[in-house]
Design a protein around this motif. Structure first.
Motif, PDB file in Angstrom:
ATOM      1  N   SER A   1      23.763 106.525   2.630  1.00 25.99           N
ATOM      2  CA  SER A   1      25.222 106.621   2.754  1.00 25.99           C
ATOM      3  C   SER A   1      25.877 106.663   1.384  1.00 25.99           C
ATOM      4  CB  SER A   1      25.764 105.423   3.550  1.00 25.99           C
ATOM      5  OG  SER A   1      25.269 105.419   4.865  1.00 25.99           O
ATOM      6  N   ILE A   2      25.361 105.852   0.473  1.00 27.85           N
ATOM      7  CA  ILE A   2      25.951 105.767  -0.863  1.00 27.85           C
ATOM      8  C   ILE A   2      25.525 106.940  -1.740  1.00 27.85           C
ATOM      9  CG2 ILE A   2      25.953 104.405  -3.009  1.00 27.85           C
ATOM     10  CD1 ILE A   2      25.704 101.897  -1.214  1.00 27.85           C
ATOM     11  N   LEU A   3      24.247 107.273  -1.717  1.00 30.62           N
ATOM     12  CA  LEU A   3      23.726 108.251  -2.669  1.00 30.62           C
ATOM     13  C   LEU A   3      23.969 109.710  -2.275  1.00 30.62           C
ATOM     14  CD1 LEU A   3      20.329 106.595  -3.671  1.00 30.62           C
ATOM     15  CD2 LEU A   3      22.492 106.531  -4.899  1.00 30.62           C
TER      16      LEU A   3
ATOM     17  N   LEU B   1      32.475 105.879   3.550  1.00 34.35           N
ATOM     18  CA  LEU B   1      33.874 106.138   3.212  1.00 34.35           C
ATOM     19  C   LEU B   1      34.201 105.761   1.769  1.00 34.35           C
ATOM     20  CD1 LEU B   1      35.533 104.916   6.543  1.00 34.35           C
ATOM     21  CD2 LEU B   1      34.909 107.249   5.876  1.00 34.35           C
ATOM     22  N   ASP B   2      33.635 104.648   1.298  1.00 32.12           N
ATOM     23  CA  ASP B   2      33.838 104.246  -0.088  1.00 32.12           C
ATOM     24  C   ASP B   2      32.542 104.189  -0.878  1.00 32.12           C
ATOM     25  OD1 ASP B   2      36.738 103.388  -0.866  1.00 32.12           O
ATOM     26  OD2 ASP B   2      36.489 102.675   1.179  1.00 32.12           O
TER      27      ASP B   2
ATOM     28  N   ALA C   1      29.556 106.249  -5.826  1.00 31.77           N
ATOM     29  CA  ALA C   1      28.439 106.929  -6.487  1.00 31.77           C
ATOM     30  C   ALA C   1      28.935 108.111  -7.306  1.00 31.77           C
ATOM     31  CB  ALA C   1      27.416 107.392  -5.457  1.00 31.77           C
ATOM     32  N   GLN C   2      29.930 108.822  -6.771  1.00 35.63           N
ATOM     33  CA  GLN C   2      30.476 109.963  -7.507  1.00 35.63           C
ATOM     34  C   GLN C   2      31.185 109.526  -8.790  1.00 35.63           C
ATOM     35  OE1 GLN C   2      32.742 111.761  -4.177  1.00 35.63           O
ATOM     36  NE2 GLN C   2      31.490 113.585  -4.487  1.00 35.63           N
ATOM     37  N   LYS C   3      31.670 108.297  -8.790  1.00 32.25           N
ATOM     38  CA  LYS C   3      32.304 107.751  -9.998  1.00 32.25           C
ATOM     39  C   LYS C   3      31.281 107.237 -11.001  1.00 32.25           C
ATOM     40  CE  LYS C   3      36.694 106.145  -7.990  1.00 32.25           C
ATOM     41  NZ  LYS C   3      37.525 104.939  -7.716  1.00 32.25           N
ATOM     42  N   GLY C   4      29.993 107.351 -10.683  1.00 33.56           N
ATOM     43  CA  GLY C   4      28.969 106.838 -11.571  1.00 33.56           C
ATOM     44  C   GLY C   4      28.651 105.378 -11.347  1.00 33.56           C
TER      45      GLY C   4
ATOM     46  N   GLY D   1      36.639 105.060  -3.426  1.00 31.47           N
ATOM     47  CA  GLY D   1      35.662 104.330  -4.226  1.00 31.47           C
ATOM     48  C   GLY D   1      36.060 102.890  -4.424  1.00 31.47           C
ATOM     49  N   GLU D   2      36.510 102.215  -3.339  1.00 29.12           N
ATOM     50  CA  GLU D   2      36.923 100.821  -3.383  1.00 29.12           C
ATOM     51  C   GLU D   2      35.758  99.943  -2.934  1.00 29.12           C
ATOM     52  OE1 GLU D   2      38.370  97.454  -3.929  1.00 29.12           O
ATOM     53  OE2 GLU D   2      39.750  99.110  -4.390  1.00 29.12           O
TER      54      GLU D   2
END
Length: 510
Positions: free
Chosen positions: A81-83, A97-98, A103-106, A302-303
């Protein structure tokens, strides 16, 4: 009361922490995480496929391993889900959802660590509440007779089947398929064969394991192949816990300190209620966290709280589902329905007498959940780079391995080719159900509970001399009978009210 709980937990730990118990708990947790990594497979399919692998084990050890697969998959499903924005199963959908934006924010590392901590907190809070509530529920239910058991099964089945599938009608039809399969075998009253078609191997009925493996394992795989998932290339991802950026910041912990508790409480309540489960718990946990936040506009971007809330909830729910399963014999989800079938396969009858007759099993299972959460948080954090490498394996190579395991598992039940054909037919049915929005979980649930419902109904009929007075003469039976009527009548009343409202609207327009 507290002294009894401590003594019982000590008994359970002596079983779960034994070399054999700990080894198979570790295997179950590890396999559960891997099961969670494969999108669409889910804990129910993982348990169903691996039940035959536990043949020959002592029942308590076997169930400890299968339960490890159940709640271990909750941890593993969030990694994808995250990666890669692909939930391992429905319970981890809210985590995308977050989780993926993080992950996209690094911030994949902090997200993976925080989800592991949230899963640990939720799972531990859940099992603590199971420890406290299960004995009380068992004491309350110890006076239950056949009439109460039948009504509990009936209410539970109606609630669950109407919540499964794309709509109530499809959930109900799915359950009827399970009941139909459950009629194969020998009639309880007359001893006559039913729908065996002259086959001696069907006299004992259709074994639920072959059906479950077909519906969940083969059916899910066929559905994934139809969607073209086997054509998708493996995603090369690299995560290293040696990097300082891998670990969460103090601000992450500070912002989420109350989120852990809220998500755990919401998830546990959802898990205890039949039909709710981890999926609903995670969604409610996320929604409430967003509503009470001072900055709801940050959720979905990304919260960290938006990841922690559903993760704590779905793991607390997986523990909470053990309360009705152990104390009343009512599973709250497809995965716990398969677990219930495994209980029955080893001659263990879930319900109030289980704690009295086999305390070592019940408390061994509960104690293993404490140890399992400790194992899983260690695996979740320090084995993340290893688990990520499983995502490098192309799905097209995974499919034939799983199919082979399914076939071997079905054949190994009774070394019978009939079980293998049941697997094939069930796989085709499972694929069709998945494609058209019906519920394989409701089918397995009805198959497992159908024979119990039939047996308890006939016992009630015989005890009351054919009058059925037991359904309203005893206080608990009367309350359950009213609940059953409400569950049946509520959808009909709602449908009638909507039609009347629609008629008044049309009349007003005219």
């Amino acid at each position: 009361m507290i002294a009894d709980i401590v003594a019982n937990l000590s008994l359970g730990l002596s079983i779960a922490a034994s070399p054999e118990g700990f080894l198979f708990l570790l295997i179950g947790a590890f396999v559960g995480m891997i099961v969670g990594l494969f999108p669409g497979f889910g804990p129910a399919a993982g348990i169903a496929v691996l039940i035959p692998m536990t043949f020959g084990l002592e029942p308590t050890i076997a169930i400890i391993m299968l339960a490890g697969i159940y709640y271990g998959s909750m941890y593993g499903g969030t990694i994808t889900s995250i990666l890669i924005n692909t939930p391992g199963e429905s319970a981890t959908v809210a985590s995308t959802l977050d989780g993926y934006p993080l992950a996209q924010k690094g911030r994949a590392g902090p997200a993976l660590v925080m989800q592991a901590i949230a899963s640990f907190v939720g799972g531990t809070v859940g099992v603590i509440l199971v420890t406290a509530l299960a004995p009380s529920l068992a004491d309350f239910a110890s006076s239950f007779g056949p009439s109460e058991y039948f009504l509990i099964i009936a209410v539970g089945l109606l609630m669950l089947t109407t919540m499964m599938g794309e709509n109530k009608f499809k959930g109900f039809i799915s359950a009827l398929i399970g009941f139909a399969i459950g009629t194969v075998g020998v009639d309880v009253m007359s001893g006559q064969q039913r729908f065996t078609f002259g086959s001696a191997e069907l006299i004992g009925g259709v074994y639920f394991v072959a059906v479950a493996i077909g519906l969940f394992g083969i059916g899910e795989l066929l559905h994934c192949v139809l969607n073209g998932q086997h054509r998708q290339p493996a995603k090369k991802l690299r995560v290293s816990f040696r990097s300082a950026a891998f670990w969460p910041s103090r601000q992450d912990y500070s912002e989420c300190r109350y989120t852990f508790a809220r998500g755990s409480a919401i998830g546990f309540i959802a898990g205890v209620l039949p039909g709710s489960g981890a999926t609903l718990g995670s969604i409610i946990g996320y929604s409430i966290e967003k509503k009470i936040a001072k900055d709801p506009e940050n959720f979905g971007k990304g919260e960290m709280r938006g990841l922690v809330a559903p993760e704590a909830a779905n793991n607390a729910a997986s523990a909470g589902a053990m309360v009705p399963l152990l104390s009343l014999g009512i599973p709250g989800s497809g995965a716990t329905a398969v677990l219930l079938g495994a209980f029955l396969m080893w001659g263990l009858q879930p319900g109030p007498l289980l704690i009295v007759n086999d305390p070592g099993f019940v408390w061994g299972l509960i104690a293993s959940m404490y140890l399992g959460n400790l194992i899983l948080i260690a695996l979740s954090i320090f084995a993340i780079p290893l688990f990520v490498k499983f995502l490098d394996i192309p799905y097209v190579h995974v499919v034939p391995v799983i199919v082979l395991l399914c076939v071997i598992g079905a054949f190994a039940i009774n070394a019978s080719i009939v079980e293998t054909w049941i697997l094939v037919v069930s796989g085709a049915i499972g694929f069709a159900m998945k494609k058209y929005g019906y519920s394989p979980a409701a089918t397995v649930l009805a198959l497992v509970l159908g024979s119990m419902a039939e047996e308890t109904f006939l016992q009630t009929y015989i005890i009351s001399d054919g009058t059925m007075n037991l359904f309203w003469e005893r206080p608990v039976s009367l309350v359950l009978s009213i609940m059953l009527i409400v569950v049946i009548a509520a959808p009909l009343i709602g449908m009638l009210a909507r039609r009347l409202s629609r008629g008044k609207t049309i009349a007003g327009d005219v």
